[in-house]
Design a protein around this motif. Structure first.
Motif, mmCIF file in Angstrom:
data_model
loop_
_atom_site.group_PDB
_atom_site.id
_atom_site.type_symbol
_atom_site.label_atom_id
_atom_site.label_comp_id
_atom_site.label_asym_id
_atom_site.label_seq_id
_atom_site.Cartn_x
_atom_site.Cartn_y
_atom_site.Cartn_z
ATOM 1 N N ARG A 21 41.300 44.318 57.134
ATOM 2 C CA ARG A 21 39.863 44.191 57.207
ATOM 3 C C ARG A 21 39.298 44.760 55.735
ATOM 4 N NH1 ARG A 21 35.780 47.916 57.328
ATOM 5 N NH2 ARG A 21 37.611 49.404 57.899
ATOM 6 N N GLU A 22 39.999 45.685 55.221
ATOM 7 C CA GLU A 22 39.553 46.227 53.721
ATOM 8 C C GLU A 22 39.896 45.282 52.777
ATOM 9 O OE1 GLU A 22 39.769 51.174 54.460
ATOM 10 O OE2 GLU A 22 41.538 49.987 54.392
ATOM 11 N N GLN A 23 40.969 44.830 52.775
ATOM 12 C CA GLN A 23 41.446 43.681 51.979
ATOM 13 C C GLN A 23 40.582 42.625 51.778
ATOM 14 O OE1 GLN A 23 45.531 42.293 52.443
ATOM 15 N NE2 GLN A 23 46.495 44.286 53.223
ATOM 16 N N ALA A 24 40.002 42.228 52.908
ATOM 17 C CA ALA A 24 38.932 41.373 52.950
ATOM 18 C C ALA A 24 37.675 41.595 52.316
ATOM 19 C CB ALA A 24 38.847 40.709 54.224
ATOM 20 N N ALA A 25 37.392 42.890 52.701
ATOM 21 C CA ALA A 25 35.949 43.490 52.187
ATOM 22 C C ALA A 25 36.065 43.817 50.674
ATOM 23 C CB ALA A 25 35.777 44.926 52.945
ATOM 24 N N TYR A 26 37.163 44.127 49.984
ATOM 25 C CA TYR A 26 37.465 44.453 48.947
ATOM 26 C C TYR A 26 37.827 43.293 47.654
ATOM 27 C CZ TYR A 26 36.081 49.152 49.751
ATOM 28 O OH TYR A 26 35.202 50.395 50.122
ATOM 29 N N VAL A 27 38.017 42.077 48.212
ATOM 30 C CA VAL A 27 38.517 41.068 47.532
ATOM 31 C C VAL A 27 37.366 40.653 46.378
ATOM 32 C CG1 VAL A 27 37.670 39.087 48.967
ATOM 33 C CG2 VAL A 27 39.973 38.908 47.531
ATOM 34 N N GLY A 28 36.255 40.511 46.842
ATOM 35 C CA GLY A 28 35.349 40.444 45.774
ATOM 36 C C GLY A 28 35.295 41.090 44.812
ATOM 37 N N VAL A 29 35.244 42.600 45.168
ATOM 38 C CA VAL A 29 35.230 43.655 44.138
ATOM 39 C C VAL A 29 36.559 43.530 43.199
ATOM 40 C CG1 VAL A 29 35.565 46.022 43.723
ATOM 41 C CG2 VAL A 29 34.252 45.257 45.765
ATOM 42 N N ARG A 30 37.769 43.297 43.563
ATOM 43 C CA ARG A 30 38.864 43.125 42.874
ATOM 44 C C ARG A 30 38.638 41.806 41.872
ATOM 45 N NH1 ARG A 30 44.563 41.280 45.855
ATOM 46 N NH2 ARG A 30 45.226 39.987 44.199
ATOM 47 N N SER A 31 38.158 40.672 42.479
ATOM 48 C CA SER A 31 38.086 39.675 41.474
ATOM 49 C C SER A 31 37.005 39.854 40.351
ATOM 50 C CB SER A 31 37.564 38.305 42.328
ATOM 51 O OG SER A 31 37.205 37.416 41.565
ATOM 52 N N THR A 32 35.729 40.395 40.912
ATOM 53 C CA THR A 32 34.821 40.939 39.912
ATOM 54 C C THR A 32 35.082 41.699 38.853
ATOM 55 O OG1 THR A 32 32.838 40.610 41.571
ATOM 56 C CG2 THR A 32 32.569 41.975 39.819
ATOM 57 N N PHE A 33 36.074 42.592 39.153
ATOM 58 C CA PHE A 33 36.495 43.485 37.998
ATOM 59 C C PHE A 33 37.323 42.861 37.088
ATOM 60 C CE2 PHE A 33 33.718 46.564 40.455
ATOM 61 C CZ PHE A 33 33.137 47.236 39.245
ATOM 62 N N TYR A 34 38.087 41.982 37.622
ATOM 63 C CA TYR A 34 39.000 41.233 36.822
ATOM 64 C C TYR A 34 38.273 40.357 35.698
ATOM 65 C CZ TYR A 34 43.205 38.454 35.339
ATOM 66 O OH TYR A 34 44.284 37.880 34.606
ATOM 67 N N ARG A 35 37.357 39.890 36.361
ATOM 68 C CA ARG A 35 36.135 39.170 35.468
ATOM 69 C C ARG A 35 35.650 39.798 34.649
ATOM 70 N NH1 ARG A 35 38.657 34.290 35.981
ATOM 71 N NH2 ARG A 35 38.640 33.530 38.109
ATOM 72 N N VAL A 36 35.348 41.115 34.758
ATOM 73 C CA VAL A 36 34.692 42.170 33.750
ATOM 74 C C VAL A 36 35.760 42.371 32.466
ATOM 75 C CG1 VAL A 36 34.116 44.367 33.447
ATOM 76 C CG2 VAL A 36 33.282 43.465 35.358
ATOM 77 N N ALA A 37 37.181 42.391 33.069
ATOM 78 C CA ALA A 37 37.952 42.497 32.048
ATOM 79 C C ALA A 37 38.146 40.970 31.235
ATOM 80 C CB ALA A 37 39.608 42.738 32.530
ATOM 81 N N SER A 38 37.810 39.951 31.674
ATOM 82 C CA SER A 38 37.807 38.886 31.052
ATOM 83 C C SER A 38 36.637 38.649 29.846
ATOM 84 C CB SER A 38 37.568 37.645 31.963
ATOM 85 O OG SER A 38 37.485 36.507 31.467
ATOM 86 N N VAL A 39 35.411 39.252 30.285
ATOM 87 C CA VAL A 39 34.390 39.232 29.428
ATOM 88 C C VAL A 39 34.603 40.169 28.361
ATOM 89 C CG1 VAL A 39 32.003 39.988 29.331
ATOM 90 C CG2 VAL A 39 32.724 38.504 31.131
#
Length: 454
Positions: A130-148
């Motif tokens: 449940r937590e993995q699903a809840a935080y997958v967007g957070v994980r992806s978002t901050f990887y994109r922050v690293a991209s920027v």
């Protein structure tokens, strides 16, 4: 044992730390070596090899489970990455700076690929489903922050330092020095914030021998999958135009008009790639996901292949017309990146589709390895291809350009325009492999995004 701290205290920083070294190795190196005067052929060939750790990552990832904990691997790799970044910074005033900096980047690349494995493993162990699903967007978002930050902020910083000090080696020394300090601080912070999970330990009864046997079995079953030849062709060639462009776009944006480039500053390159480019790429990916969820991959794979390839014509146009308007240049790059994001969605969905079944996780890892190989090999020779056109009689090339873009007359170097014409020619490979894999898809294959997720 459940970690008492919120996942918000470590997931954002963990995935920023996962993304930054990847973009440092695969993006910053291109512009740094170009600005320091390395030839296009040498730059593309040498930096292309740095992609290798991500190609062969599936071969050593199972063995990480044999030694210590995922948490310790994460911390150790962040320290190694910080030291390697410091090595790059210290190398640039040496008489053998190319050799030393490349060794440092190689260490950084292997440490980064290993960090990816350990970080993703820790994420799975520390959180329930449940937590993995809840935080997958957070994980992806901050990887994109690293991209920027990696493709935009750090490039803009290096450009500002180049202007301030009028000293290119000093600018990049300071940039990588700051990155080194940042990773030291991140490792220190994660020493206290990363969860200590009871299940994070070597698996009992598993040895090098058993892992090697399981790996061999998985490897064999992967190559016994139906339509493996057409699938491999798709993995290696679908992104061929992008793979060729990857090593030459930044030098093209940087080089002056006299060399056939657009003459942008390093700061402007960081702005257009790190903001406009990344946002357009994300938007294209989101739209691609929505349309596949509604209509299925088989319906959308042709439009997505076209979206991935045809916007490459904007580089042909810019190499021919050499526009000065920064807004126009940014808009054209935004169009190309949106198309790439939209078309790349089909690629990732196909990997999921092809990996389904027994050993799906391991088979997906093999698919991503072939994806990385398909980016690595063409990129290594992109600079050589550019130099072949740059050294030839430009008349015949500009005759072709005159047919494609009537009214444009640029008798200068044929290097970039010839190269981007070859990129457009390579789109035929994308369409060919798209036809191969589409004919093997059942009519109702991958009808929704949910169908692809086990």
């Amino acid at each position: 044992m459940k970690h008492p701290r919120s996942p918000w205290s470590w997931i954002p920083t963990l995935y920023i730390a996962e993304g930054l070294p990847y973009f440092a190795v695969n993006t910053l190196t291109v512009l740094m070596y170009t600005n320091l005067g390395m030839s296009k052929g040498q730059m593309a060939f040498l930096t292309g090899w740095l992609y290798l750790p991500w190609v062969i990552k599936p071969f050593w990832s199972p063995f990480i489970d044999l030694f210590k904990t995922k948490r310790l691997w994460v911390l150790a790799m962040q320290i190694v990455i910080g030291i390697a970044m410091g090595g790059v910074a210290l190398s640039l005033f040496s008489s053998v700076w190319i050799a030393i900096s490349l060794v440092a980047f190689w260490v950084m690349a292997f440490a980064s690929a290993t960090h990816d494995i350990a970080a993703d493993g820790l994420y799975i162990l520390a959180l329930d489903q449940r937590e993995q699903a809840a935080y997958v967007g957070v994980r992806s978002t901050f990887y994109r922050v690293a991209s920027v930050v990696g493709q935009g902020g750090l490039v803009m910083l290096a450009g500002w330092l180049e202007t301030r000090y009028n000293d290119i080696p000093k600018a990049w020394t300071l940039t990588f020095g700051l990155l080194s300090i940042f990773f030291g601080l991140v490792a220190l912070y994660h020493t206290y914030s990363l969860p200590k999970v009871a299940s994070d330990h070597p698996i009992p009864g598993v040895s090098t021998k058993t892992i090697a046997a399981d790996f061999l079995d998985t490897f064999v079953t992967f190559f016994k999958k139906p339509y493996i030849i057409s699938a491999l062709a798709f993995m290696l060639l679908y992104r061929l135009p992008e793979a060729l462009c990857l090593k030459l776009v930044q030098p093209f944006l940087k080089d002056p008009h006299s060399l056939g480039g657009l003459g942008l500053s390093t700061t402007q390159i960081g702005l257009v790639n790190g903001t406009v480019g990344v946002l357009a790429l994300l938007a294209g990916g989101i739209v691609g996901g929505v349309v596949i969820a509604r209509g299925g991959l088989r319906k959308w794979i042709w439009p997505m292949a076209a979206a991935l390839t045809l916007p490459c014509v904007v580089y042909c146009y810019m190499a021919a017309a050499l526009p000065d308007n920064f807004i126009l240049i940014s808009t054209l790059i935004g169009i190309e990146q949106f198309g790439y994001g939209f078309g790349f969605t089909a690629f990732m969905m196909f990997l999921m589709y092809f990996s389904k079944g027994e050993s799906s996780t391991s088979h997906y890892a093999f698919c991503t390895a072939f994806m990385a190989l398909g980016m690595m090999l063409p990129g290594m020779w992109a600079g050589w291809l550019y130099e072949k056109f740059d050294n030839m009689d430009s008349g015949s090339v500009w005759d072709i350009v005159g047919c494609l873009f009537p009214g444009i007359d640029n008798p200068g170097s044929a290097g970039y325009i010839g190269f981007f014409l070859c990129v457009m020619l390579s789109t035929l490979a994308t369409f060919a492999v798209t036809w191969l894999v589409r004919r093997n898809m059942p009519d109702k294959s991958i009808t929704t995004a949910v169908d692809n997720v086990e």
